[in-house]
Design a protein around this motif. Sequence first.
Motif, PDB file in Angstrom:
ATOM      1  N   ALA A 404      62.163   9.046 -46.337  1.00 14.90           N
ATOM      2  CA  ALA A 404      62.352  10.495 -46.371  1.00 14.90           C
ATOM      3  C   ALA A 404      63.050  10.974 -45.103  1.00 14.90           C
ATOM      4  O   ALA A 404      62.675  10.579 -43.993  1.00 14.90           O
ATOM      5  CB  ALA A 404      60.986  11.171 -46.505  1.00 14.90           C
ATOM      6  N   ASN A 405      64.078  11.790 -45.288  1.00 15.37           N
ATOM      7  CA  ASN A 405      64.810  12.413 -44.166  1.00 15.37           C
ATOM      8  C   ASN A 405      65.372  11.418 -43.156  1.00 15.37           C
ATOM      9  O   ASN A 405      65.572  11.768 -41.995  1.00 15.37           O
ATOM     10  CB  ASN A 405      63.911  13.420 -43.436  1.00 15.37           C
ATOM     11  N   GLN A 406      65.623  10.195 -43.605  1.00 18.00           N
ATOM     12  CA  GLN A 406      66.238   9.218 -42.702  1.00 18.00           C
ATOM     13  C   GLN A 406      67.486   8.644 -43.361  1.00 18.00           C
ATOM     14  O   GLN A 406      67.823   9.000 -44.479  1.00 18.00           O
ATOM     15  CB  GLN A 406      65.248   8.088 -42.379  1.00 18.00           C
ATOM     16  N   SER A 407      68.145   7.745 -42.658  1.00 21.41           N
ATOM     17  CA  SER A 407      69.309   7.114 -43.266  1.00 21.41           C
ATOM     18  C   SER A 407      69.305   5.632 -42.963  1.00 21.41           C
ATOM     19  O   SER A 407      68.620   5.162 -42.052  1.00 21.41           O
ATOM     20  CB  SER A 407      70.597   7.777 -42.782  1.00 21.41           C
ATOM     21  N   VAL A 408      70.085   4.896 -43.759  1.00 16.16           N
ATOM     22  CA  VAL A 408      70.182   3.450 -43.629  1.00 16.16           C
ATOM     23  C   VAL A 408      71.656   3.088 -43.718  1.00 16.16           C
ATOM     24  O   VAL A 408      72.393   3.692 -44.488  1.00 16.16           O
ATOM     25  CB  VAL A 408      69.390   2.774 -44.780  1.00 16.16           C
ATOM     26  N   ARG A 409      72.088   2.144 -42.892  1.00 14.62           N
ATOM     27  CA  ARG A 409      73.478   1.681 -42.985  1.00 14.62           C
ATOM     28  C   ARG A 409      73.503   0.242 -43.501  1.00 14.62           C
ATOM     29  O   ARG A 409      72.724  -0.599 -43.055  1.00 14.62           O
ATOM     30  CB  ARG A 409      74.182   1.774 -41.627  1.00 14.62           C
ATOM     31  N   ILE A 410      74.399  -0.007 -44.448  1.00 17.85           N
ATOM     32  CA  ILE A 410      74.524  -1.352 -45.015  1.00 17.85           C
ATOM     33  C   ILE A 410      75.973  -1.817 -44.932  1.00 17.85           C
ATOM     34  O   ILE A 410      76.894  -1.000 -44.870  1.00 17.85           O
ATOM     35  CB  ILE A 410      74.043  -1.395 -46.492  1.00 17.85           C
ATOM     36  N   LEU A 411      76.145  -3.145 -44.902  1.00 18.68           N
ATOM     37  CA  LEU A 411      77.482  -3.745 -44.923  1.00 18.68           C
ATOM     38  C   LEU A 411      77.611  -4.497 -46.235  1.00 18.68           C
ATOM     39  O   LEU A 411      76.773  -5.354 -46.559  1.00 18.68           O
ATOM     40  CB  LEU A 411      77.639  -4.709 -43.743  1.00 18.68           C
ATOM     41  N   VAL A 412      78.647  -4.170 -46.993  1.00 15.78           N
ATOM     42  CA  VAL A 412      78.807  -4.753 -48.322  1.00 15.78           C
ATOM     43  C   VAL A 412      80.145  -5.484 -48.433  1.00 15.78           C
ATOM     44  O   VAL A 412      81.195  -4.845 -48.395  1.00 15.78           O
ATOM     45  CB  VAL A 412      78.808  -3.672 -49.432  1.00 15.78           C
ATOM     46  N   PRO A 413      80.122  -6.805 -48.572  1.00 14.74           N
ATOM     47  CA  PRO A 413      81.357  -7.514 -48.880  1.00 14.74           C
ATOM     48  C   PRO A 413      81.632  -7.433 -50.390  1.00 14.74           C
ATOM     49  O   PRO A 413      80.836  -7.921 -51.195  1.00 14.74           O
ATOM     50  CB  PRO A 413      81.070  -8.965 -48.474  1.00 14.74           C
ATOM     51  N   PHE A 414      82.729  -6.781 -50.753  1.00 18.08           N
ATOM     52  CA  PHE A 414      83.062  -6.661 -52.180  1.00 18.08           C
ATOM     53  C   PHE A 414      83.903  -7.862 -52.583  1.00 18.08           C
ATOM     54  O   PHE A 414      85.108  -7.755 -52.760  1.00 18.08           O
ATOM     55  CB  PHE A 414      83.752  -5.327 -52.454  1.00 18.08           C
ATOM     56  N   ALA A 415      83.242  -8.996 -52.694  1.00 14.86           N
ATOM     57  CA  ALA A 415      83.923 -10.260 -52.938  1.00 14.86           C
ATOM     58  C   ALA A 415      83.496 -10.837 -54.279  1.00 14.86           C
ATOM     59  O   ALA A 415      82.488 -10.427 -54.851  1.00 14.86           O
ATOM     60  CB  ALA A 415      83.583 -11.243 -51.827  1.00 14.86           C
ATOM     61  N   GLY A 416      84.284 -11.769 -54.766  1.00  9.09           N
ATOM     62  CA  GLY A 416      83.891 -12.571 -55.931  1.00  9.09           C
ATOM     63  C   GLY A 416      84.181 -11.954 -57.282  1.00  9.09           C
ATOM     64  O   GLY A 416      84.668 -12.630 -58.176  1.00  9.09           O
ATOM     65  N   LEU A 417      83.843 -10.678 -57.450  1.00 11.41           N
ATOM     66  CA  LEU A 417      83.958 -10.065 -58.771  1.00 11.41           C
ATOM     67  C   LEU A 417      84.518  -8.652 -58.658  1.00 11.41           C
ATOM     68  O   LEU A 417      84.182  -7.911 -57.724  1.00 11.41           O
ATOM     69  CB  LEU A 417      82.575  -9.958 -59.425  1.00 11.41           C
ATOM     70  N   THR A 418      85.327  -8.276 -59.621  1.00 11.16           N
ATOM     71  CA  THR A 418      85.767  -6.890 -59.734  1.00 11.16           C
ATOM     72  C   THR A 418      85.018  -6.267 -60.901  1.00 11.16           C
ATOM     73  O   THR A 418      84.366  -6.971 -61.675  1.00 11.16           O
ATOM     74  CB  THR A 418      87.277  -6.798 -60.015  1.00 11.16           C
ATOM     75  N   GLY A 419      85.131  -4.948 -61.026  1.00 10.75           N
ATOM     76  CA  GLY A 419      84.545  -4.283 -62.188  1.00 10.75           C
ATOM     77  C   GLY A 419      83.944  -2.947 -61.840  1.00 10.75           C
ATOM     78  O   GLY A 419      83.910  -2.537 -60.677  1.00 10.75           O
TER      79      GLY A 419
END
Length: 444
Positions: A404-419
């Motif tokens: 609640a009322n916080q934030s999170v940062r993520i790193l996402v490699p968009f590899a391998g598959l499209t769609g």
Amino acid sequence: MTQPSLLSSTDGKLELTLRAEAKQVPWRDGTRFALTYNGSTPGPTIEIRPGDKLTIHLENALEEKTNLHTHGLHVSPEGNADNVFVSVSPGETFTYEYDIPLSQRSGLFWYHPHAHGTVAKQVAGGLAGAILVRDSLDALPWLAQSTERLLILSDPPIGSDSRTLDVGGMDAMMGRQGDVVLLNGVQTPIITSEAGSLERWRIVNASSSRYYRLGLAKHDLHLIGTDGGRLAAPRSVGELLLAPGERIEFGVTPDTAGTYEFQALAYDRGSMGMGGMMGNRGSNGSTSELTIATMAVTGNRPAAHLPNQIDTEANPGRLEPVAQRVLKLGMGMGGMMSGGMSFTIDGRVFDGERTDSDVSFETVEEWEIINTTPMDHPFHLHVWPFVLANDVNAGWKDTVNVPANQSVRILVPFAGLTGRTVYHCHILDHEDLGMMGTIEVRQR
Ligand code: C2O
Ligand code: CU
Ligand code: CU
């Protein structure tokens, strides 16, 4: 402790039927109403390997639409693979075909319906099952020789007919919580164990809204794996928070005879800031301490030990984001339920026709997920696993709690598959009420 039935691939393939059907299932001295796959809840466990071809015939014997999602699997979201835009009408059968890539990491995943508007009800009713991906890691002697147990946590509503699946608007807005907590469909089972053994528990939170703050009396939990597979090295903790949709795998090393409670400790996932309106059972997000199971240990022997290395390929290495994206989780008045609340991402409710995030294939993005509401939301992205930006070696994830009322940062490699697929809050009532967006990953 009972384990769901197991369906395993052989020679690179597995073909099976999942029949979604309302059934009376055993409950105490009688029966209760539940939604089942092949007559049971949880449904059968699907055991596959990277490179397999998985074929599932989904028979819809329910009275409303449904479909199937393979939560966490790195498979195509298009066509008749993990396509959440497919809708299977009552009486119809739809055949899903998944090519499990060789790059699929071994781990614990799960399947459940994903037909927008009905997901919370169907999952809470009992439609869920585990998917185990095995590879050479599972053959490591210490892993293979330990006692592996699958623990699927659910909290269904208990009743004798389908009316048990209906909840009031307030319960839906808060995220429905059921009447009891079950482990593999059973209330407070006993897990018998021997001192000196290495217990390995693989847990799915298949509840539609309930959070589990897990602890085992007098034992540390040695975290081995997260949503997307094993860690590079175990991490020892006293307790673990498991939000809806998340999975964990941990080791337990009993050394002294006795009985120990496996507990869900009290947790408050917030409220809508209208405390006075929150009435009876489960309609606020706090839970009090309860016992999920009891571990009964016999004998007295020195504790087993875990190696200090697990998966040497687990850590992502350097991830250089080329784009930043901010998603704001919010609540608004009105929406689909007149007079109720709508749940939004960037101020908008879900529209399957609209593409919200347009991503270039083979890039890494950094996403900041900001929770502007006074309650927690577990954020889930399909198909592409991610890591936490502030602790990249904490394991691959597909679902992360945004307090609640916080934030999170993520790193996402968009590899391998499209769609084209979705991301959403895994409090499934919130997803049904609009807290879901679409993403298209394409070559450009
Ligand atoms: Cu477990 Cu989009 O879901
Ligand atoms: Cu999913
Ligand atoms: Cu939510």
